[in-house]
Motif scaffolding. Structure first.
Motif, mmCIF file in Angstrom:
data_model
loop_
_atom_site.group_PDB
_atom_site.id
_atom_site.type_symbol
_atom_site.label_atom_id
_atom_site.label_comp_id
_atom_site.label_asym_id
_atom_site.label_seq_id
_atom_site.Cartn_x
_atom_site.Cartn_y
_atom_site.Cartn_z
ATOM 1 N N SER A 46 0.959 -1.235 0.015
ATOM 2 C CA SER A 46 -0.001 0.032 0.025
ATOM 3 C C SER A 46 0.910 1.317 -0.013
ATOM 4 O O SER A 46 2.078 1.124 0.247
ATOM 5 N N LEU A 47 0.286 2.300 -0.574
ATOM 6 C CA LEU A 47 1.181 3.622 -0.342
ATOM 7 C C LEU A 47 0.940 4.364 1.031
ATOM 8 O O LEU A 47 -0.103 4.694 1.319
ATOM 9 N N ALA A 48 1.914 4.595 1.556
ATOM 10 C CA ALA A 48 1.858 5.332 2.811
ATOM 11 C C ALA A 48 1.442 6.850 2.826
ATOM 12 O O ALA A 48 1.836 7.392 1.802
ATOM 13 N N GLY A 49 0.607 7.087 3.702
ATOM 14 C CA GLY A 49 0.034 8.521 3.645
ATOM 15 C C GLY A 49 -0.802 8.694 2.679
ATOM 16 O O GLY A 49 -1.138 9.861 2.110
ATOM 17 N N GLU A 50 -1.500 7.726 1.964
ATOM 18 C CA GLU A 50 -2.253 7.934 0.549
ATOM 19 C C GLU A 50 -3.577 8.885 1.125
ATOM 20 O O GLU A 50 -4.199 8.601 2.084
ATOM 21 N N ALA A 51 -3.658 10.095 0.209
ATOM 22 C CA ALA A 51 -4.476 10.970 0.526
ATOM 23 C C ALA A 51 -5.763 10.511 -0.221
ATOM 24 O O ALA A 51 -6.967 10.576 0.304
ATOM 25 N N LYS A 52 -5.876 9.964 -1.488
ATOM 26 C CA LYS A 52 -6.849 9.770 -2.285
ATOM 27 C C LYS A 52 -6.359 8.732 -3.574
ATOM 28 O O LYS A 52 -5.375 8.868 -3.995
ATOM 29 N N ARG A 53 -7.379 8.192 -4.043
ATOM 30 C CA ARG A 53 -7.267 7.434 -5.322
ATOM 31 C C ARG A 53 -7.914 7.997 -6.441
ATOM 32 O O ARG A 53 -9.087 8.498 -6.200
ATOM 33 N N LEU A 54 -7.466 8.084 -7.697
ATOM 34 C CA LEU A 54 -8.060 8.828 -8.790
ATOM 35 C C LEU A 54 -8.134 7.557 -9.637
ATOM 36 O O LEU A 54 -7.384 6.907 -10.183
ATOM 37 N N SER A 55 -9.394 7.633 -10.294
ATOM 38 C CA SER A 55 -9.767 6.803 -11.417
ATOM 39 C C SER A 55 -9.776 7.315 -12.812
ATOM 40 O O SER A 55 -9.913 6.763 -13.622
ATOM 41 N N THR A 56 -9.555 8.697 -12.819
ATOM 42 C CA THR A 56 -9.550 9.562 -13.910
ATOM 43 C C THR A 56 -7.992 9.592 -14.542
ATOM 44 O O THR A 56 -7.219 10.435 -14.516
ATOM 45 N N ILE A 57 -7.695 8.343 -15.200
ATOM 46 C CA ILE A 57 -6.530 8.203 -15.733
ATOM 47 C C ILE A 57 -6.650 7.469 -17.027
ATOM 48 O O ILE A 57 -7.683 6.932 -17.440
ATOM 49 N N ALA A 58 -5.503 7.707 -17.906
ATOM 50 C CA ALA A 58 -5.518 7.044 -19.157
ATOM 51 C C ALA A 58 -4.204 6.708 -19.544
ATOM 52 O O ALA A 58 -2.909 7.253 -18.952
ATOM 53 N N GLY A 59 -4.112 5.789 -20.388
ATOM 54 C CA GLY A 59 -2.554 5.322 -20.652
ATOM 55 C C GLY A 59 -2.640 4.826 -21.864
ATOM 56 O O GLY A 59 -3.639 4.220 -22.633
ATOM 57 N N ASP A 60 -1.296 4.369 -22.390
ATOM 58 C CA ASP A 60 -1.225 3.342 -23.571
ATOM 59 C C ASP A 60 -0.018 2.652 -23.788
ATOM 60 O O ASP A 60 0.874 3.502 -23.269
ATOM 61 N N VAL A 61 0.403 1.799 -24.496
ATOM 62 C CA VAL A 61 1.536 1.102 -24.614
ATOM 63 C C VAL A 61 2.032 1.799 -25.895
ATOM 64 O O VAL A 61 1.418 1.674 -26.989
ATOM 65 N N VAL A 62 3.263 2.471 -25.777
ATOM 66 C CA VAL A 62 3.806 3.173 -26.764
ATOM 67 C C VAL A 62 5.077 2.605 -27.281
ATOM 68 O O VAL A 62 5.551 3.092 -28.393
ATOM 69 N N ALA A 63 5.558 1.428 -26.692
ATOM 70 C CA ALA A 63 6.681 0.760 -27.044
ATOM 71 C C ALA A 63 6.591 -0.635 -26.675
ATOM 72 O O ALA A 63 5.749 -0.807 -25.661
ATOM 73 N N ASP A 64 7.279 -1.589 -27.095
ATOM 74 C CA ASP A 64 7.369 -3.031 -26.540
ATOM 75 C C ASP A 64 7.652 -2.840 -25.010
ATOM 76 O O ASP A 64 7.239 -3.840 -24.223
ATOM 77 N N ASP A 65 8.405 -1.891 -24.599
ATOM 78 C CA ASP A 65 8.774 -1.830 -23.071
ATOM 79 C C ASP A 65 8.436 -0.586 -22.421
ATOM 80 O O ASP A 65 9.105 -0.210 -21.389
ATOM 81 N N VAL A 66 7.588 0.306 -23.136
ATOM 82 C CA VAL A 66 7.256 1.703 -22.547
ATOM 83 C C VAL A 66 5.729 1.743 -22.473
ATOM 84 O O VAL A 66 4.930 1.427 -23.452
ATOM 85 N N ILE A 67 5.259 2.410 -21.455
ATOM 86 C CA ILE A 67 3.929 2.496 -21.165
ATOM 87 C C ILE A 67 3.758 4.130 -20.911
ATOM 88 O O ILE A 67 4.662 4.668 -20.202
#
Length: 539
Positions: A46-67
Motif C-alpha cells: 500500500s502507499l504510505a500516507g495515501e490521501a486519495k485515489r484517482l480513477s481519472t487516468i488514461a494510458g497506452d503502450v507506446v513501445a514494447d517496453d514503454v507505457i
C-alpha cells in the motif's frame, strides 16, 4: 525529469503467469496520491500516507517496453504530491514512486495533471492495459502521434538523438553546417563545381562553341546578316509614307479638304461630298440632297451624341418633291401621326367602352395568387382550368336532370325547399336526427360496465346496477356476502334464493341486513355447507 519507479513483488506476481512461462494481462485502474515522501520498496502493498485515489487516468503502450500514463484531478482538493502508486483493477499495488521534493502542488482552483513514461527492464509493456478514460497524452514515436521535446541546434547538429523533434530553424542550421563540412574537392559535394567544371569554363562561350557567334562585329553589308535592311530596304524608306503612297492622306482627327470627294465609281452610282457642304447621292442624275447650311438655312447638326433638326425638310425623287414636314401632317394627308388605324389614342384607352362590358380581373385579389383562369366548352359541359390544373366541369341546371351531385354546403335545396340542414331538423320535421323511434338517446339505458362470471354485475347508463353471486351458508349461523361492485346506496332489492337440499322442510334462510357493499343472512335450518345464489338490484 527521469526517475525510477519500483514494481512491487505483488505487482510482478500479478503479471507473471502461474507456470512462469509468460505474462498475464493486467489493468492499471487507479492512481493513489500521497503527500508523504516515501522510499519505494518492492515489498510494499500500500502507499504510505495515501490521501486519495484517482480513477481519472488514461494510458497506452507506446513501445514494447514503454507505457505512457496520464492522471488528472479536477476536484477542489488541495495537496502536495510527493509520492504516487499504481493500483491494478483488483486493488493490488503494482508499482510506486516517492521523493522528498514536491512533484506537483494542487490548489482548489487548479486541475492537477501528471504524465509519466515508464520503461520496463524485464516486463512486456504490452501485457498492461488501462481503465477507460477519455484523455491520454503519450510521447510521439515513429508509429503514433504524441508529445515530443524540441531539439536544440547543437543536438540537431550532433545527429544522434532519436527522441527529440526538429524545428525548421534547428533543421536549417544543422543541414547548413553539415553541407559546409561536406563541401570540397573529392567530397562528392563540391559546391564550387558544376558537373565537374569551374564557372569560368561556362563563361568562355566561343571556346566551347569552337567559333565566334553573331555580334556587332559581323553585322553589315555583305555579311549575309545585315540587320539594317528589311527586304533590302533601309528603314528610312518605310518612314516617308507620303513618298511611298504618292499623295498626302487626310488626317482623321481633323483636316481641311478641298475639291470633291467621290465615294463609289465616278459617273456611276456614288456619293459626293462637295466643298459647298452638300452631300449628294447619285445614280446618274441627283436622287437626293442632304444639305448642311448656315444658321439661317435648314440643316441637320450632330453634336457628338444626337442629331438636331432645324426646319428640316426631306426631298426625294428627280423633281426634289417634299416628302414630309409639319405642313403636310394631319387628317387627309395620309400621314396623320395622331391616329392609329384611324383612331385616336383615347379610343384604345377606353377598354370597357370598346368591350361593351367590364371584364373580371384574374387572380391577385385578397388571399389570391396570380393565376390564369380558363373556361371553355369541352363538348358536353363547361370545364374550368386554373393555370395548367384541371378543376373539373361546371355543373348547371341542365346537367342535373338525371345525375347525382356531391354538395359540401350547410344545406341543399330543391324547388326552394331545404332537403336537409340544421334549420329543418327536429320534432315534426320527419327527419329528426336526435330521436330514435321518437325517443331521445337518454331514454335508452346502455351498459357502461360489466363483469360476467360465476359472480358478476351490469352497470347501466341510467345508474341502475344488477349484481349477482353466491353466499356460503353455515348451519344456525350468520353469513356475509360482499357485492363484486358497490352500490351508491344499499340496494332496494336483494333476493336470496333457495338452494337444492335433501330436506326442504328444514330450509329456513333469513335476510338480516344489507348495505351498499353487501348483505347478511342467517341460516336457521339443520343443514350446513350450502352455497346460496342471490341477485341484488339498486343504484
Amino acid at each position: 525529469m527521469p526517475f525510477t519507479i519500483t514494481v512491487t513483488n505483488a505487482g510482478r506476481a500479478a503479471i507473471v503467469n502461474a507456470a512462469n512461462t509468460g505474462t498475464n494481462a493486467v489493468e492499471i485502474a487507479q492512481v493513489g496520491v500521497s503527500q508523504t515522501a516515501i522510499t519505494p520498496s518492492a515489498d510494499a502493498t500500500s502507499l504510505a500516507g495515501e490521501a486519495k485515489r484517482l480513477s481519472t487516468i488514461a494510458g497506452d503502450v507506446v513501445a514494447d517496453d514503454v507505457i505512457h500514463l496520464t492522471m488528472t484531478d479536477e476536484s477542489a482538493d488541495t495537496y502536495t504530491l510527493r509520492s504516487f502508486g499504481l493500483y491494478l483493477a483488483d486493488g493490488t499495488l503494482f508499482a510506486l514512486y516517492g521523493q522528498t521534493d514536491p512533484i506537483l502542488e494542487k490548489v482548489a482552483a487548479s486541475i492537477a495533471m501528471l504524465s509519466v513514461d515508464v520503461v520496463f527492464a524485464d516486463i512486456a509493456a504490452t501485457s498492461i492495459t488501462f481503465g477507460d478514460a477519455g484523455f491520454v497524452n503519450p510521447p510521439a514515436t515513429t508509429e503514433r502521434q504524441g508529445v515530443v521535446e524540441l531539439a536544440t541546434v547543437a543536438e540537431a547538429q550532433a545527429g544522434i538523438d532519436a527522441l527529440r523533434a526538429l524545428t525548421p530553424q534547428a533543421a536549417r542550421s544543422a543541414i547548413l553546417g553539415w553541407l559546409l563540412a561536406q563541401d570540397g574537392a573529392g567530397s562528392g559535394l563540391d559546391a564550387d563545381l558544376l558537373d565537374g567544371q569551374q564557372g569560368s569554363w561556362y563563361t568562355n562561350i566561343a571556346a566551347r562553341l569552337g567559333y565566334v557567334p553573331w555580334g556587332p562585329t559581323n553585322d553589315g553589308a555583305g555579311s549575309g546578316l545585315d540587320a539594317d535592311l528589311l527586304d533590302g530596304l533601309d528603314s528610312s524608306y518605310f518612314v516617308n509614307i507620303p513618298a511611298r503612297l504618292g499623295y498626302t492622306p487626310a488626317n482623321k482627327a481633323g483636316d481641311n479638304v478641298t475639291g470633291t470627294f467621290v465615294f463609289g465609281t465616278a459617273g456611276g452610282n456614288r456619293a459626293e461630298a462637295r466643298a459647298s457642304g452638300d452631300l449628294h447621292t447619285r445614280t446618274g442624275p441627283d436622287r437626293g440632297i442632304l444639305r448642311f447650311g448656315d444658321s439661317n438655312a435648314r440643316y441637320i447638326e450632330y453634336n457628338g451624341s444626337r442629331f438636331y433638326f432645324n426646319e428640316c425638310e426631306i426631298y426625294s425623287g428627280p423633281s426634289n418633291s417634299l416628302t414630309w414636314n409639319a405642313g403636310n401632317d394631319g387628317a387627309g394627308s395620309g400621314l396623320d401621326a395622331d391616329l392609329l388605324n384611324g383612331q385616336q389614342g383615347s379610343w384604345y384607352a377606353d377598354i370597357i367602352g370598346r368591350l361593351g362590358y367590364a371584364p373580371v380581373q384574374q387572380g391577385t385579389g385578397v388571399g389570391q395568387q396570380s393565376n390564369a383562369i380558363k373556361i371553355g366548352w369541352n363538348g358536353s359541359k363547361l370545364q374550368l382550368t386554373v393555370d395548367t390544373y384541371d378543376q373539373g366541369n361546371i355543373v348547371t341546371e341542365p346537367n342535373l336532370a338525371n345525375a347525382s351531385m356531391n354538395v359540401n354546403a350547410a344545406y341543399v335545396q330543391r324547388n326552394n325547399n331545404h332537403l336537409w340542414g340544421p334549420d329543418n331538423d327536429g320534432s315534426g320535421s320527419g327527419l329528426d336526427a336526435d330521436l330514435l323511434d321518437g325517443f331521445q338517446a337518454d331514454a335508452f339505458a346502455r351498459i357502461t360496465a360489466q363483469s360476467i362470471g360465476s359472480t358478476g354485475y351490469l352497470a347501466l347508463s341510467n345508474g341502475l346496477k344488477i349484481v349477482y353471486g353466491t353466499v356460503q351458508l353455515t348451519q344456525d349461523s350468520y353469513s356475509y356476502a360482499t357485492f363484486p361492485i358497490s352500490f351508491e346506496n344499499a340496494p332496494a332489492v336483494v333476493f336470496p334464493t333457495i338452494a337444492t337440499v335433501s330436506n326442504s322442510s328444514e330450509q329456513n334462510t333469513i335476510l338480516t341486513a344489507r348495505t351498499a357493499n353487501g348483505f347478511t343472512v342467517f341460516q336457521a335450518a339443520d343443514i350446513s355447507n350450502v352455497s346460496l345464489p342471490y341477485i341484488a338490484i339498486g343504484r
